[in-house]
Design a protein around this motif. Sequence first.
Motif, mmCIF file in Angstrom:
data_model
loop_
_atom_site.group_PDB
_atom_site.id
_atom_site.type_symbol
_atom_site.label_atom_id
_atom_site.label_comp_id
_atom_site.label_asym_id
_atom_site.label_seq_id
_atom_site.Cartn_x
_atom_site.Cartn_y
_atom_site.Cartn_z
ATOM 1 N N SER A 29 0.818 -1.212 0.000
ATOM 2 C CA SER A 29 0.000 0.000 0.000
ATOM 3 C C SER A 29 0.855 1.268 0.000
ATOM 4 O O SER A 29 0.347 2.365 -0.248
ATOM 5 N N GLU A 30 2.146 1.110 0.251
ATOM 6 C CA GLU A 30 3.060 2.254 0.263
ATOM 7 C C GLU A 30 3.625 2.475 -1.137
ATOM 8 O O GLU A 30 4.332 1.615 -1.686
ATOM 9 N N LEU A 126 -5.532 -4.762 -2.653
ATOM 10 C CA LEU A 126 -5.237 -3.473 -2.033
ATOM 11 C C LEU A 126 -6.452 -2.575 -1.856
ATOM 12 O O LEU A 126 -6.361 -1.547 -1.187
ATOM 13 N N LEU A 293 -9.789 2.302 -5.535
ATOM 14 C CA LEU A 293 -8.489 2.809 -5.966
ATOM 15 C C LEU A 293 -8.539 3.798 -7.129
ATOM 16 O O LEU A 293 -7.522 4.375 -7.488
#
Length: 307
Positions: A29-30, A126, A293
């Motif tokens: 997620s980074e 994600l 997203l």
Amino acid sequence: MKTTDANLWGIDLGGTKIECAVLNAAKPSEVLIRERIDTEAGQGYEHILARVKILVDIVSSKLGQRPTHIGFATPGVLNPRTQTMKNCNTVCMNDQPMAKDLAQILACEVKLANDANCFALAETLLGVVQEVNPSAEMVFGIIMGTGVGGGLVAHGKVVQGLHGIGGEWGHNILEEGGTPCYCGKAGCVEHVISGPALEQFYFNQTGESKRMPEIMRLYAAKSDPVAEATVERMLENFGRAVSTLINVIDPDVIVVGGGLGNIDLLYTEGYDRIRKYIFNSREVLTPIVKPKLGDSAGVFGAAMLFA
């Protein structure tokens, strides 16, 4: 400059833009970096490859590292038998050994997947699926916009299929004798419930060109019977088409992306229409949700091909 597999690299190879994102492999997620450049697809296949290399060089320079592997979201699919591209709307890519060529010019391992499959993968690993049902084994991602497509993820992996067409929901026949499709059939899902198909339906009835947001406003105002018929066509056929997905795959979650995916009626009245067609005594339990997203899904899903 060091070469490392400590991070996940993804590229969304669109007809207009090429975007690269690098994610922290330990915490995907980074996002470490995102860059995009114009594709300049009109200059041909070799030029697109050159543009990809330029982008990877830019990102590598900024990160101080080069990748050992890169995942690609593509506008078509790699034929598993011939290892050449097919079904690309960026037509110069068709029949080209793109995986081989990219691996050669980038000097690293590559994986290619259809952009709809990358959308489904990103939302599974994600995105919204982590909120709705993080233990989901089967997820289907729907794209409803200019076209209609789909992607299938099972146990956290993209299902490419024997022919490389896993998830190609938009090219099943929904309306016998309907509008001819470029795929050679007529009445495909894409030519019934995509944005342009619904707009064409409205035009055929009225002789007036209107975009879907305007048609939806007219529907809400109850001031235009043709707008009401257009929305009814969308809802009924959405229910029919999605019921076949549930009957065959029975996914744990369905995620709806694309411009039409923002229409709230799909998740209420459209959902109710599924009950008429599902092979389950009119009971529908499948969560059908909006993505989380946004336009990041393609490039994030490409990176997650190596997760």
